[in-house]
Design an enzyme around this catalytic site. Structure first.
Site, PDB file in Angstrom:
ATOM      1  N   ASP A  28      32.745  41.026  37.637  1.00 10.23           N
ATOM      2  CA  ASP A  28      33.207  40.092  36.606  1.00 10.23           C
ATOM      3  C   ASP A  28      32.605  40.444  35.244  1.00 10.23           C
ATOM      4  OD1 ASP A  28      34.577  37.940  35.625  1.00 10.23           O
ATOM      5  OD2 ASP A  28      33.164  36.432  36.357  1.00 10.23           O
TER       6      ASP A  28
ATOM      7  N   ASN B 177      34.448  42.035  32.563  1.00  8.87           N
ATOM      8  CA  ASN B 177      35.080  43.128  31.809  1.00  8.87           C
ATOM      9  C   ASN B 177      35.690  42.623  30.501  1.00  8.87           C
ATOM     10  OD1 ASN B 177      34.472  44.683  34.006  1.00  8.87           O
ATOM     11  ND2 ASN B 177      36.571  44.914  34.729  1.00  8.87           N
TER      12      ASN B 177
ATOM     13  N   ARG C  85      41.026  43.548  26.132  1.00 10.69           N
ATOM     14  CA  ARG C  85      40.477  43.314  27.479  1.00 10.69           C
ATOM     15  C   ARG C  85      40.620  44.542  28.371  1.00 10.69           C
ATOM     16  NH1 ARG C  85      39.495  38.508  29.417  1.00 10.69           N
ATOM     17  NH2 ARG C  85      40.209  39.129  31.475  1.00 10.69           N
TER      18      ARG C  85
ATOM     19  N   HIS D 151      38.253  46.845  31.298  1.00 11.49           N
ATOM     20  CA  HIS D 151      38.546  47.289  32.671  1.00 11.49           C
ATOM     21  C   HIS D 151      38.271  48.789  32.829  1.00 11.49           C
ATOM     22  CE1 HIS D 151      39.864  43.356  33.598  1.00 11.49           C
ATOM     23  NE2 HIS D 151      41.005  43.416  32.922  1.00 11.49           N
TER      24      HIS D 151
ATOM     25  N   ASN E 295      45.194  37.121  40.334  1.00 10.97           N
ATOM     26  CA  ASN E 295      45.171  37.871  39.068  1.00 10.97           C
ATOM     27  C   ASN E 295      46.565  38.164  38.513  1.00 10.97           C
ATOM     28  OD1 ASN E 295      42.137  39.810  39.765  1.00 10.97           O
ATOM     29  ND2 ASN E 295      42.370  37.886  38.640  1.00 10.97           N
TER      30      ASN E 295
ATOM     31  N   ARG F 147      47.611  36.725  35.102  1.00 11.30           N
ATOM     32  CA  ARG F 147      47.089  37.227  33.810  1.00 11.30           C
ATOM     33  C   ARG F 147      48.237  37.748  32.955  1.00 11.30           C
ATOM     34  NH1 ARG F 147      41.039  39.422  34.225  1.00 11.30           N
ATOM     35  NH2 ARG F 147      40.282  37.742  35.528  1.00 11.30           N
TER      36      ARG F 147
ATOM     37  N   SER G  65      35.405  32.785  44.257  1.00 12.87           N
ATOM     38  CA  SER G  65      36.746  33.149  43.762  1.00 12.87           C
ATOM     39  C   SER G  65      37.624  33.798  44.841  1.00 12.87           C
ATOM     40  CB  SER G  65      36.628  34.081  42.540  1.00 12.87           C
ATOM     41  OG  SER G  65      35.918  33.459  41.511  1.00 12.87           O
TER      42      SER G  65
HETATM   43  C1  FPP Z   1      37.085  40.695  36.302  1.00 10.07           C
HETATM   44  O1  FPP Z   1      36.622  40.631  34.961  1.00 10.07           O
HETATM   45  C2  FPP Z   1      37.601  42.038  36.583  1.00 10.07           C
HETATM   46  C3  FPP Z   1      38.845  42.310  37.071  1.00 10.07           C
HETATM   47  C4  FPP Z   1      39.829  41.259  37.384  1.00 10.07           C
HETATM   48  C5  FPP Z   1      39.296  43.705  37.291  1.00 10.07           C
HETATM   49  C6  FPP Z   1      38.300  44.639  37.929  1.00 10.07           C
HETATM   50  C7  FPP Z   1      38.868  45.995  37.955  1.00 10.07           C
HETATM   51  C8  FPP Z   1      38.186  47.130  37.690  1.00 10.07           C
HETATM   52  C9  FPP Z   1      36.725  47.174  37.421  1.00 10.07           C
HETATM   53  C10 FPP Z   1      38.930  48.442  37.690  1.00 10.07           C
HETATM   54  C11 FPP Z   1      39.129  48.969  39.081  1.00 10.07           C
HETATM   55  C12 FPP Z   1      39.918  50.198  39.008  1.00 10.07           C
HETATM   56  C13 FPP Z   1      40.103  51.080  40.013  1.00 10.07           C
HETATM   57  C14 FPP Z   1      40.928  52.269  39.740  1.00 10.07           C
HETATM   58  C15 FPP Z   1      39.469  50.934  41.333  1.00 10.07           C
HETATM   59  P1  FPP Z   1      37.366  39.670  33.941  1.00 10.07           P
HETATM   60  O2  FPP Z   1      38.516  40.414  33.369  1.00 10.07           O
HETATM   61  O3  FPP Z   1      37.731  38.397  34.631  1.00 10.07           O
HETATM   62  O4  FPP Z   1      36.253  39.424  32.862  1.00 10.07           O
HETATM   63  P2  FPP Z   1      36.040  38.101  31.987  1.00 10.07           P
HETATM   64  O5  FPP Z   1      35.662  36.998  32.963  1.00 10.07           O
HETATM   65  O6  FPP Z   1      34.919  38.467  31.074  1.00 10.07           O
HETATM   66  O7  FPP Z   1      37.337  37.830  31.273  1.00 10.07           O
END
Ligand code: FPP
Length: 229
Positions: A13, A15, A26, A30, A61, A64, A183
């Site tokens: 979490d 990103n 955003r 990722h 998700n 989004r 979650s």
């Molecule tokens: C949650 O942070 C993160 C995600 C929903 C996506 C995670 C995906 C990756 C790290 C990439 C994986 C890729 C491969 C190719 C395996 P958020 O976006 O909810 O962060 P926030 O809470 O700060 O908005």
């Protein structure tokens, strides 16, 4: 002696917040999260962890913004196979977890290709949880059992019908970025997991953070509902 958890689940979490703090979209968060994920897997290999589950995309998700969903699907289709040397050098066997049948064709094909290409690697198994939800996982398993004519549903029956029944329950679940919730992650297989939460945003994670989480795990006493002598 320091005990290394056999299976660690990561809720990656933060990103979006990481990108926002840098005035970036955003999606940039990722991409940075993907780089962190490689460092974390390496850390797990160095520590001797056998199984890792990474929460990449949940059943929720899809709500989004479309450009973010498309970007993540693009990462699955374009980045997975490009990392083949990384998986092979580190002995990483990839598996998918979740209903990938509804993913865009190119993403699903790339994932299946990567699973096939890494099936001989034996150092660590990495489950990529994509279109994964713990509730959906349990419902799919129960429906698969019913379709086979099984009429008595037990915990063992449910587990046997999971996508990867050979992957053991999570010993440790790690969440970055300050939130303290599950979650819909590994609902069934977290029954006796230990939980650790860190404020650090996922794109800033690396091998040292894995080591710190394992240290914290070692400060816990696991009793599995019993009594520690
Ligand atoms: C949650 O942070 C993160 C995600 C929903 C996506 C995670 C995906 C990756 C790290 C990439 C994986 C890729 C491969 C190719 C395996 P958020 O976006 O909810 O962060 P926030 O809470 O700060 O908005």
């Amino acid at each position: 002696m320091r005990e290394v958890p056999k299976h660690i689940g990561f809720i990656m979490d933060g990103n979006g917040r990481w990108a926002k703090a840098r005035l970036m979209p955003r999606t940039a968060g990722h991409l940075a999260g993907l780089k962190a994920l490689k460092k974390v897997i390496k850390g797990c290999v160095e520590e001797g962890v056998s199984y890792v589950t990474l929460y990449c995309f949940s059943t929720e998700n899809w709500t989004r913004p479309k450009d973010e969903v498309d970007y993540l699907m693009g990462l699955f289709s374009e980045k997975i196979m490009g990392e083949l040397p990384f998986y092979n050098e580190n002995g990483i066997r990839l598996l998918t977890l979740g209903d990938i049948s509804v993913l865009p064709d190119d993403a699903r094909k790339a994932l299946l290709e990567a699973v096939e290409a890494t099936k001989g690697n034996t150092k660590i198994t990495v489950q990529l949880a994509i279109n994964y939800g713990g509730q959906d996982e349990i419902c799919r398993a129960v429906n698969a059992a019913l379709a086979e004519g099984i009429t008595k549903i037990t915990p063992e029956v449910i587990r046997a019908h999971f996508d990867n029944p050979d992957v053991p329950p999570a010993d440790l679940i790690v969440r970055s970025a300050g939130e303290k919730r599950l979650s819909n992650f590994l609902l069934f297989d977290s029954a006796y997991s230990e939980f650790v939460f860190y404020d650090k945003l996922w794109p800033d994670w690396g091998a040292k953070d894995v080591s710190a989480a394992i240290d914290e795990y070692n400060s816990r006493t696991r009793k599995f509902g019993g009594v520690k002598q």
